[in-house]
Structures are given as C-alpha cells and as structure tokens.
Design a protein around this motif. Structure first.
Motif, PDB file in Angstrom:
ATOM      1  N   THR A 169       0.822  -1.216   0.000  1.00 27.92           N
ATOM      2  CA  THR A 169       0.000   0.000   0.000  1.00 27.92           C
ATOM      3  C   THR A 169       0.858   1.269   0.000  1.00 27.92           C
ATOM      4  O   THR A 169       0.385   2.337   0.359  1.00 27.92           O
ATOM      5  N   SER A 170       2.108   1.140  -0.462  1.00 27.20           N
ATOM      6  CA  SER A 170       2.991   2.308  -0.400  1.00 27.20           C
ATOM      7  C   SER A 170       2.549   3.438  -1.341  1.00 27.20           C
ATOM      8  O   SER A 170       2.897   4.582  -1.125  1.00 27.20           O
ATOM      9  N   ASN A 171       1.776   3.124  -2.390  1.00 24.63           N
ATOM     10  CA  ASN A 171       1.376   4.168  -3.358  1.00 24.63           C
ATOM     11  C   ASN A 171      -0.093   4.538  -3.288  1.00 24.63           C
ATOM     12  O   ASN A 171      -0.592   5.161  -4.207  1.00 24.63           O
ATOM     13  N   VAL A 172      -0.790   4.061  -2.278  1.00 27.13           N
ATOM     14  CA  VAL A 172      -2.243   4.232  -2.341  1.00 27.13           C
ATOM     15  C   VAL A 172      -2.748   5.108  -1.202  1.00 27.13           C
ATOM     16  O   VAL A 172      -2.081   5.248  -0.170  1.00 27.13           O
ATOM     17  N   ASP A 173      -3.914   5.695  -1.401  1.00 28.36           N
ATOM     18  CA  ASP A 173      -4.453   6.537  -0.337  1.00 28.36           C
ATOM     19  C   ASP A 173      -5.078   5.654   0.747  1.00 28.36           C
ATOM     20  O   ASP A 173      -5.179   4.443   0.600  1.00 28.36           O
ATOM     21  N   MET A 174      -5.517   6.321   1.810  1.00 29.92           N
ATOM     22  CA  MET A 174      -5.937   5.550   2.974  1.00 29.92           C
ATOM     23  C   MET A 174      -7.199   4.724   2.734  1.00 29.92           C
ATOM     24  O   MET A 174      -7.344   3.633   3.275  1.00 29.92           O
ATOM     25  N   ALA A 175      -8.104   5.255   1.881  1.00 37.01           N
ATOM     26  CA  ALA A 175      -9.335   4.507   1.611  1.00 37.01           C
ATOM     27  C   ALA A 175      -8.988   3.191   0.908  1.00 37.01           C
ATOM     28  O   ALA A 175      -9.512   2.126   1.255  1.00 37.01           O
ATOM     29  N   VAL A 176      -8.070   3.271  -0.063  1.00 44.15           N
ATOM     30  CA  VAL A 176      -7.670   2.064  -0.801  1.00 44.15           C
ATOM     31  C   VAL A 176      -6.908   1.125   0.123  1.00 44.15           C
ATOM     32  O   VAL A 176      -7.093  -0.097   0.100  1.00 44.15           O
ATOM     33  N   GLU A 177      -6.057   1.695   0.972  1.00 43.66           N
ATOM     34  CA  GLU A 177      -5.287   0.885   1.916  1.00 43.66           C
ATOM     35  C   GLU A 177      -6.232   0.080   2.816  1.00 43.66           C
ATOM     36  O   GLU A 177      -6.056  -1.123   3.028  1.00 43.66           O
ATOM     37  N   THR A 178      -7.271   0.750   3.302  1.00 45.14           N
ATOM     38  CA  THR A 178      -8.244   0.072   4.165  1.00 45.14           C
ATOM     39  C   THR A 178      -8.936  -1.049   3.404  1.00 45.14           C
ATOM     40  O   THR A 178      -9.038  -2.177   3.898  1.00 45.14           O
ATOM     41  N   GLU A 179      -9.375  -0.745   2.176  1.00 47.08           N
ATOM     42  CA  GLU A 179     -10.041  -1.746   1.334  1.00 47.08           C
ATOM     43  C   GLU A 179      -9.148  -2.965   1.120  1.00 47.08           C
ATOM     44  O   GLU A 179      -9.588  -4.102   1.239  1.00 47.08           O
ATOM     45  N   LEU A 180      -7.871  -2.695   0.793  1.00 43.58           N
ATOM     46  CA  LEU A 180      -6.948  -3.800   0.528  1.00 43.58           C
ATOM     47  C   LEU A 180      -6.755  -4.666   1.767  1.00 43.58           C
ATOM     48  O   LEU A 180      -6.739  -5.889   1.680  1.00 43.58           O
ATOM     49  N   PHE A 181      -6.622  -4.024   2.913  1.00 42.93           N
ATOM     50  CA  PHE A 181      -6.411  -4.810   4.124  1.00 42.93           C
ATOM     51  C   PHE A 181      -7.653  -5.608   4.504  1.00 42.93           C
ATOM     52  O   PHE A 181      -7.546  -6.714   5.029  1.00 42.93           O
ATOM     53  N   ARG A 239       7.816   6.580  14.854  1.00 43.75           N
ATOM     54  CA  ARG A 239       6.552   7.251  14.563  1.00 43.75           C
ATOM     55  C   ARG A 239       5.529   6.167  14.333  1.00 43.75           C
ATOM     56  O   ARG A 239       5.514   5.506  13.325  1.00 43.75           O
ATOM     57  N   MET A 240       4.702   5.955  15.325  1.00 40.38           N
ATOM     58  CA  MET A 240       3.697   4.908  15.168  1.00 40.38           C
ATOM     59  C   MET A 240       2.392   5.577  14.767  1.00 40.38           C
ATOM     60  O   MET A 240       1.766   6.274  15.546  1.00 40.38           O
ATOM     61  N   VAL A 241       2.023   5.403  13.524  1.00 42.86           N
ATOM     62  CA  VAL A 241       0.845   6.092  13.004  1.00 42.86           C
ATOM     63  C   VAL A 241      -0.382   5.251  13.315  1.00 42.86           C
ATOM     64  O   VAL A 241      -0.433   4.075  12.958  1.00 42.86           O
ATOM     65  N   ARG A 242      -1.331   5.825  13.983  1.00 44.21           N
ATOM     66  CA  ARG A 242      -2.568   5.072  14.231  1.00 44.21           C
ATOM     67  C   ARG A 242      -3.708   5.805  13.540  1.00 44.21           C
ATOM     68  O   ARG A 242      -3.993   6.957  13.827  1.00 44.21           O
ATOM     69  N   HIS A 243      -4.311   5.116  12.569  1.00 45.46           N
ATOM     70  CA  HIS A 243      -5.320   5.823  11.783  1.00 45.46           C
ATOM     71  C   HIS A 243      -6.700   5.799  12.425  1.00 45.46           C
ATOM     72  O   HIS A 243      -7.568   6.538  12.040  1.00 45.46           O
ATOM     73  N   ASN A 244      -6.885   4.890  13.357  1.00 46.15           N
ATOM     74  CA  ASN A 244      -8.160   4.861  14.048  1.00 46.15           C
ATOM     75  C   ASN A 244      -9.338   4.695  13.099  1.00 46.15           C
ATOM     76  O   ASN A 244     -10.314   5.445  13.149  1.00 46.15           O
ATOM     77  N   LEU A 245      -9.230   3.727  12.220  1.00 44.71           N
ATOM     78  CA  LEU A 245     -10.230   3.612  11.160  1.00 44.71           C
ATOM     79  C   LEU A 245     -11.488   2.867  11.590  1.00 44.71           C
ATOM     80  O   LEU A 245     -12.512   2.987  10.967  1.00 44.71           O
ATOM     81  N   LYS A 246     -11.345   2.102  12.632  1.00 40.99           N
ATOM     82  CA  LYS A 246     -12.498   1.250  12.975  1.00 40.99           C
ATOM     83  C   LYS A 246     -13.302   1.859  14.127  1.00 40.99           C
ATOM     84  O   LYS A 246     -13.714   1.207  15.039  1.00 40.99           O
ATOM     85  N   GLY A 247     -13.521   3.108  14.051  1.00 42.83           N
ATOM     86  CA  GLY A 247     -14.331   3.783  15.072  1.00 42.83           C
ATOM     87  C   GLY A 247     -13.437   4.173  16.159  1.00 42.83           C
ATOM     88  O   GLY A 247     -13.503   4.779  17.038  1.00 42.83           O
TER      89      GLY A 247
END
Ligand SMILES: Nc1ncnc2c1ncn2[C@@H]1O[C@H](COP(=O)(O)OP(=O)(O)OP(=O)(O)O)[C@@H](O)[C@H]1O
Length: 247
Positions: A169-181, A239-247
């Motif tokens: 997911t190095s080239n993709v935005d966060m929405a695509v990254e979430t979908e892929l995962f 740098r631990m990035v936490r996107h907090n995507l699941k609520g």
C-alpha cells in the motif's frame, strides 16, 4: 515441520557477503493466518521475504516452505515485490500483467499461450480487486493505486497458498489501503497472508501477529505489541501512526 506450518525458519542467518543482515532467526507461519513483517529501514524485511521465496539462500540454518526447500515451493507462493519496473511505452494490458501470475502454475513450467482456465483465474483475481472493468486498458494508463491492485491480482492469480506482499500500500491513499487490508484479511481465512508494512499502527488493526525484524526476528501477537516492544525494535526514533479507522 510442525503440523499446519506453512513456513519454518530454523537457526537461519544471512549476509550478502558483509555484515550479517539476519541472525539466528527462528519462527513459523501457520496456515490461514494474517501476519505483518515490521521493522526499521534496512532491518532485513525484504531479505526475509526473498529467503522465503528461495531467491536467496541462508548462510546458515534451514528454511522450509510447505515442508520443502523454498525454491521447490515457489509455485504455491504469490509474491508482490516492493518495486516493479516496467516500461511505460510497452503496450501491456491489465489482463496481460495479471496473466503473468499464471506462468509456472500447474505441473510443468509453461511460457504461454495461456489457456481458458488461466484467463478465467486472472479475471476472477481482477474482479476481487474490482479491476475487471479495466482488463483491456493499458497498464501504463492506470493510477498508482490501480496499478498496485493489478499487481496484487497478479499475485493472487497464481492461486497461492501463501501470499507475500512487500509494502503493497505504499502508493495508495488511505481509503484504498483500508479496502486492501479488508480484502487480505478475508483471504487469510483460507490461505496464509504476510504483508511487509511500515505502519505498525495501521496493520495492528488487521493482523493477528507481527514479525518484528531488525537483524534479529521476534514474533509477537498483535495484542502484545506494547510501547516497550516498539522502542526495542525501532529505538527511540519511532513514529507509530494510528489511523483509528475502525471507530
Ligand atoms: N542485493 C544486495 N546486496 C547487498 N546488500 C543488500 C542487498 N539487498 C539489500 N541489502 C542490504 O541489506 C540490508 C537489509 O535490506 P532489506 O531490503 O532486506 O531491508 P528492509 O527492512 O526491507 O528495508 P526497507 O524498509 O528500507 O525496505 C540493507 O542494509 C540493504 O542495504
């Protein structure tokens, strides 16, 4: 090899000829699991994947994939490398790229032409990545994220029992990254999926355990990845990035 083990490393060390890159590595990957390889730059993550593929040989120790030397198990592995070089002027379609994943699948090595089953499998992989409508488009006309999805489809078209993805997911935005995962997580219900990632916070939401690589290798269940483990792996510069995507 332990029952249900897909990959086994036993006392493995590796160097490219100079200082050791990996030292005394011991771990197993079980079937139907979703794991991530994490660690600092130059820690040895891609090297670990290449050892699993049999593209590199350990200086010491033993690696088995499906109970075989890795190079003998390669047709059962889908691999998406970190960098894919291609000539933008070369007129290759999306479907052509995915069909390359079918090379060597089956009993003997074949170099085309592809059969009906190959095309069906390639189209099915594209459908799962929601890229089937683009199958006749030139690969060079796609965006970075779309290309990434096509390359994952290529790895999936091999019908792998083990899927290895190096920073998919190095080239993709966060929405695509979430979908892929989400997709990879679903795939891990039937096969073993291993993803190299820099973003420990993000992958922790999806994977069951992390393979921490920094010359030495330690496997931790995701729940056990504490600040202490992270500091041990990355030092203080983390740098631990936490996107907090699941609520
Ligand atoms: N073909 C090679 N010949 C010599 N040294 C190499 C080769 N490939 C990698 N290395 C070195 O081995 C070390 C580990 O590289 P590797 O690519 O496995 O790290 P990585 O953890 O995947 O890094 P990154 O996060 O930057 O992608 C690095 O110091 C790298 O320079």
């Amino acid at each position: 090899m332990a029952e249900n083990s897909v990959v086994t490393f036993q006392n493995v060390s590796f160097s490219y000829g100079g200082a050791p890159i990996l030292e005394d590595v011991n771990f197993t990957i079980q079937e139907r699991t979703f794991m991530s390889i994490v660690g600092p730059n130059a820690g040895g993550k891609s090297t670990l994947l290449k050892l699993m593929l049999g593209l590199l040989k350990p200086s010491r120790g033993t690696i088995e994939v499906f109970g075989l030397p890795p190079e003998k198990a390669r047709t059962r592995i889908g691999y998406m490398p970190q960098y894919v070089q291609f000539d933008p002027d070369f007129p290759v379609s999306v479907l052509d790229v995915v069909l390359m994943g079918r090379l060597g699948v089956g009993k003997s090595l074949r170099f085309g032409p592809y059969g009906k089953a190959d095309r069906a499998m390639a189209l099915e992989a594209l459908r799962r990545l929601e890229m089937d409508n683009a199958c006749h488009r030139p690969f060079s006309a796609l965006s970075g994220g779309q290309r990434q999805r096509v390359l994952i489809a290529r790895a999936m078209a091999a019908e792998p029992e083990l899927l290895l993805l190096d920073e998919p997911t190095s080239n993709v935005d966060m929405a695509v990254e979430t979908e892929l995962f989400e997709l990879l997580h679903a795939m891990s219900e039937s096969i073993a999926v291993v993803v190299v990632s820099h973003d420990l916070g993000f992958v922790s939401q999806y994977v069951e355990s992390v393979i921490c690589v920094n010359r030495r290798v330690k496997v931790h269940p995701t729940t056990a990845v504490t600040g202490e483990v992270i500091a041990d792996l990355y030092g203080s510069d983390v740098r631990m990035v936490r996107h907090n995507l699941k609520g």
